[in-house]
Write a protein that holds these residues in place. Sequence first.
Motif, PDB file in Angstrom:
ATOM      1  N   LEU A   1      15.778 -13.906  -7.398  1.00  0.00           N
ATOM      2  CA  LEU A   1      14.568 -13.084  -7.255  1.00  0.00           C
ATOM      3  C   LEU A   1      14.428 -12.478  -5.861  1.00  0.00           C
ATOM      4  CD1 LEU A   1      12.071 -15.369  -9.199  1.00  0.00           C
ATOM      5  CD2 LEU A   1      12.885 -13.112  -9.911  1.00  0.00           C
ATOM      6  N   THR A   2      15.103 -13.059  -4.874  1.00  0.00           N
ATOM      7  CA  THR A   2      14.969 -12.527  -3.515  1.00  0.00           C
ATOM      8  C   THR A   2      15.950 -11.382  -3.259  1.00  0.00           C
ATOM      9  OG1 THR A   2      16.508 -14.142  -2.640  1.00  0.00           O
ATOM     10  CG2 THR A   2      14.171 -14.735  -2.562  1.00  0.00           C
ATOM     11  N   ALA A   3      16.931 -11.219  -4.146  1.00  0.00           N
ATOM     12  CA  ALA A   3      17.903 -10.134  -3.939  1.00  0.00           C
ATOM     13  C   ALA A   3      17.238  -8.795  -4.237  1.00  0.00           C
ATOM     14  CB  ALA A   3      19.097 -10.355  -4.851  1.00  0.00           C
ATOM     15  N   ASP A   4      17.671  -7.761  -3.524  1.00  0.00           N
ATOM     16  CA  ASP A   4      17.132  -6.425  -3.748  1.00  0.00           C
ATOM     17  C   ASP A   4      18.127  -5.650  -4.620  1.00  0.00           C
ATOM     18  OD1 ASP A   4      16.415  -3.769  -3.656  1.00  0.00           O
ATOM     19  OD2 ASP A   4      15.902  -3.797  -1.532  1.00  0.00           O
ATOM     20  N   PRO A   5      17.774  -5.424  -5.880  1.00  0.00           N
ATOM     21  CA  PRO A   5      18.736  -4.766  -6.779  1.00  0.00           C
ATOM     22  C   PRO A   5      18.825  -3.252  -6.575  1.00  0.00           C
ATOM     23  CG  PRO A   5      16.704  -5.283  -7.952  1.00  0.00           C
ATOM     24  CD  PRO A   5      16.515  -5.770  -6.551  1.00  0.00           C
ATOM     25  N   TYR A   6      17.970  -2.704  -5.732  1.00  0.00           N
ATOM     26  CA  TYR A   6      17.885  -1.238  -5.638  1.00  0.00           C
ATOM     27  C   TYR A   6      18.563  -0.638  -4.408  1.00  0.00           C
ATOM     28  CZ  TYR A   6      14.500  -2.262  -9.195  1.00  0.00           C
ATOM     29  OH  TYR A   6      13.897  -2.744 -10.324  1.00  0.00           O
ATOM     30  N   THR A   7      18.748  -1.443  -3.377  1.00  0.00           N
ATOM     31  CA  THR A   7      19.319  -0.902  -2.148  1.00  0.00           C
ATOM     32  C   THR A   7      20.406  -1.847  -1.650  1.00  0.00           C
ATOM     33  OG1 THR A   7      17.103  -0.100  -1.613  1.00  0.00           O
ATOM     34  CG2 THR A   7      18.733   0.005   0.146  1.00  0.00           C
ATOM     35  N   PRO A   8      21.639  -1.353  -1.541  1.00  0.00           N
ATOM     36  CA  PRO A   8      22.688  -2.235  -1.045  1.00  0.00           C
ATOM     37  C   PRO A   8      22.433  -2.633   0.407  1.00  0.00           C
ATOM     38  CG  PRO A   8      23.550  -0.038  -1.594  1.00  0.00           C
ATOM     39  CD  PRO A   8      22.088   0.002  -1.828  1.00  0.00           C
ATOM     40  N   ARG A   9      22.765  -3.846   0.704  1.00  0.00           N
ATOM     41  CA  ARG A   9      22.525  -4.342   2.069  1.00  0.00           C
ATOM     42  C   ARG A   9      23.541  -3.724   3.030  1.00  0.00           C
ATOM     43  NH1 ARG A   9      19.724  -8.249   4.509  1.00  0.00           N
ATOM     44  NH2 ARG A   9      20.603  -8.966   6.470  1.00  0.00           N
ATOM     45  N   VAL A  10      23.048  -3.196   4.126  1.00  0.00           N
ATOM     46  CA  VAL A  10      23.929  -2.620   5.156  1.00  0.00           C
ATOM     47  C   VAL A  10      23.595  -3.329   6.462  1.00  0.00           C
ATOM     48  CG1 VAL A  10      24.533  -0.514   6.416  1.00  0.00           C
ATOM     49  CG2 VAL A  10      23.886  -0.368   3.987  1.00  0.00           C
TER      50      VAL A  10
ATOM     51  N   ALA B   1      11.001  -6.460   4.568  1.00  0.00           N
ATOM     52  CA  ALA B   1      12.215  -7.213   4.239  1.00  0.00           C
ATOM     53  C   ALA B   1      13.045  -6.523   3.156  1.00  0.00           C
ATOM     54  CB  ALA B   1      11.839  -8.623   3.779  1.00  0.00           C
ATOM     55  N   GLY B   2      12.394  -5.789   2.287  1.00  0.00           N
ATOM     56  CA  GLY B   2      13.108  -5.117   1.205  1.00  0.00           C
ATOM     57  C   GLY B   2      13.762  -3.833   1.692  1.00  0.00           C
ATOM     58  N   GLY B   3      14.464  -3.186   0.780  1.00  0.00           N
ATOM     59  CA  GLY B   3      15.174  -1.960   1.122  1.00  0.00           C
ATOM     60  C   GLY B   3      14.287  -0.730   1.119  1.00  0.00           C
ATOM     61  N   GLY B   4      13.036  -0.867   0.793  1.00  0.00           N
ATOM     62  CA  GLY B   4      12.133   0.282   0.766  1.00  0.00           C
ATOM     63  C   GLY B   4      10.698  -0.184   0.790  1.00  0.00           C
ATOM     64  N   LEU B   5       9.806   0.766   0.945  1.00  0.00           N
ATOM     65  CA  LEU B   5       8.383   0.452   1.004  1.00  0.00           C
ATOM     66  C   LEU B   5       7.778   0.443  -0.398  1.00  0.00           C
ATOM     67  CD1 LEU B   5       7.652   2.719   4.062  1.00  0.00           C
ATOM     68  CD2 LEU B   5       7.734   0.216   4.053  1.00  0.00           C
ATOM     69  N   GLY B   6       6.604  -0.143  -0.504  1.00  0.00           N
ATOM     70  CA  GLY B   6       5.920  -0.157  -1.798  1.00  0.00           C
ATOM     71  C   GLY B   6       5.624  -1.560  -2.294  1.00  0.00           C
ATOM     72  N   GLY B   7       6.274  -2.571  -1.692  1.00  0.00           N
ATOM     73  CA  GLY B   7       5.999  -3.964  -2.077  1.00  0.00           C
ATOM     74  C   GLY B   7       6.320  -4.212  -3.543  1.00  0.00           C
TER      75      GLY B   7
ATOM     76  N   LYS C   1       3.111  10.207   5.219  1.00  0.00           N
ATOM     77  CA  LYS C   1       2.006  10.901   5.891  1.00  0.00           C
ATOM     78  C   LYS C   1       1.497  10.144   7.100  1.00  0.00           C
ATOM     79  CE  LYS C   1       0.340  13.970   2.442  1.00  0.00           C
ATOM     80  NZ  LYS C   1      -0.219  15.249   2.721  1.00  0.00           N
ATOM     81  N   SER C   2       1.653   8.840   7.118  1.00  0.00           N
ATOM     82  CA  SER C   2       0.864   8.138   8.126  1.00  0.00           C
ATOM     83  C   SER C   2       1.551   7.034   8.904  1.00  0.00           C
ATOM     84  CB  SER C   2      -0.370   7.541   7.456  1.00  0.00           C
ATOM     85  OG  SER C   2       0.038   6.697   6.431  1.00  0.00           O
ATOM     86  N   THR C   3       2.754   6.678   8.570  1.00  0.00           N
ATOM     87  CA  THR C   3       3.305   5.513   9.263  1.00  0.00           C
ATOM     88  C   THR C   3       4.781   5.698   9.600  1.00  0.00           C
ATOM     89  OG1 THR C   3       3.986   4.482   7.203  1.00  0.00           O
ATOM     90  CG2 THR C   3       1.818   3.863   8.037  1.00  0.00           C
ATOM     91  N   THR C   4       5.250   4.828  10.449  1.00  0.00           N
ATOM     92  CA  THR C   4       6.685   4.695  10.645  1.00  0.00           C
ATOM     93  C   THR C   4       7.059   3.302  10.165  1.00  0.00           C
ATOM     94  OG1 THR C   4       6.248   3.941  12.881  1.00  0.00           O
ATOM     95  CG2 THR C   4       6.861   6.247  12.610  1.00  0.00           C
ATOM     96  N   ALA C   5       8.269   3.153   9.716  1.00  0.00           N
ATOM     97  CA  ALA C   5       8.624   1.849   9.146  1.00  0.00           C
ATOM     98  C   ALA C   5      10.076   1.507   9.436  1.00  0.00           C
ATOM     99  CB  ALA C   5       8.405   1.879   7.644  1.00  0.00           C
ATOM    100  N   HIS C   6      10.326   0.236   9.604  1.00  0.00           N
ATOM    101  CA  HIS C   6      11.696  -0.265   9.636  1.00  0.00           C
ATOM    102  C   HIS C   6      11.898  -1.147   8.422  1.00  0.00           C
ATOM    103  CE1 HIS C   6      13.177   1.266  13.303  1.00  0.00           C
ATOM    104  NE2 HIS C   6      12.268   0.696  14.042  1.00  0.00           N
ATOM    105  N   CYS C   7      12.726  -0.715   7.514  1.00  0.00           N
ATOM    106  CA  CYS C   7      13.063  -1.582   6.398  1.00  0.00           C
ATOM    107  C   CYS C   7      14.331  -2.331   6.765  1.00  0.00           C
ATOM    108  CB  CYS C   7      13.302  -0.757   5.141  1.00  0.00           C
ATOM    109  SG  CYS C   7      11.812   0.079   4.607  1.00  0.00           S
TER     110      CYS C   7
END
Length: 166
Positions: A51-60, A100-106, A156-162
Amino acid sequence: MTDDISAAGRPQPEEAGRPDLRARYRQERAKRIRPDGTSQYIEPVGRFAYLTADPYTPRVERESVVEDVEVVIVGGGFAGLVTGARLAEAGVTDVRIVEAGGGLGGVWYRSRYPGAMCDTAAMVYLPLLEETGHVPSANVCGSMEILAHARRIAEKSTTAHCARPW
Ligand SMILES: Cc1cc2nc3c(=O)[nH]c(=O)nc-3n(C[C@H](O)[C@H](O)[C@H](O)COP(=O)(O)OP(=O)(O)OC[C@H]3O[C@@H](n4cnc5c(N)ncnc54)[C@H](O)[C@@H]3O)c2cc1C
């Protein structure tokens, strides 16, 4: 129903600052706080580890980001995104969201199974609709529309480091 609550069943904005109403919110909150705290949750280990693996973004792998910023927000779900947006509104723009994930949105980044959708009316559930100019396509909308809205807020409003690029 007492006079704290409007005919529509919801506290009205002008009532939100009332001490008696705040006391009621505190009472409701207290009912939901359990003495076992975070130990009530199952650790995602063993058969749940997947469940902790991110199936949508390969880890780099990449170098650590070292920065000095005014505000760091941990987690890029709606809570983090809305906090970032409200900070920007208040003039605080030196903000990083660390995700922690590969993208925003939780949960909306992760919940993409067929039929995944919100169950609260989208006009109520989706934050910052007026600010972003988005009009939900349906009364309750699907997860991909919600994810797109999360990204709209971020753009529109933030900067993020995924953890990974997105
Ligand atoms: C299918 C589904 C339908 C839902 N429908 C509704 C609805 O209709 N109405 C409603 O009110 N709620 C609904 N929810 C609940 C939903 O969880 C919340 O509405 C809201 O999206 C939660 O946002 P959040 O930012 O608090 O948490 P999350 O979305 O869980 O975001 C937290 C983020 O923090 C990140 N994170 C955690 N720890 C760290 C760390 N140490 N370092 C870096 N990043 C970290 C996680 O990776 C995650 O991306 C639904 C949930 C699901 C799954």
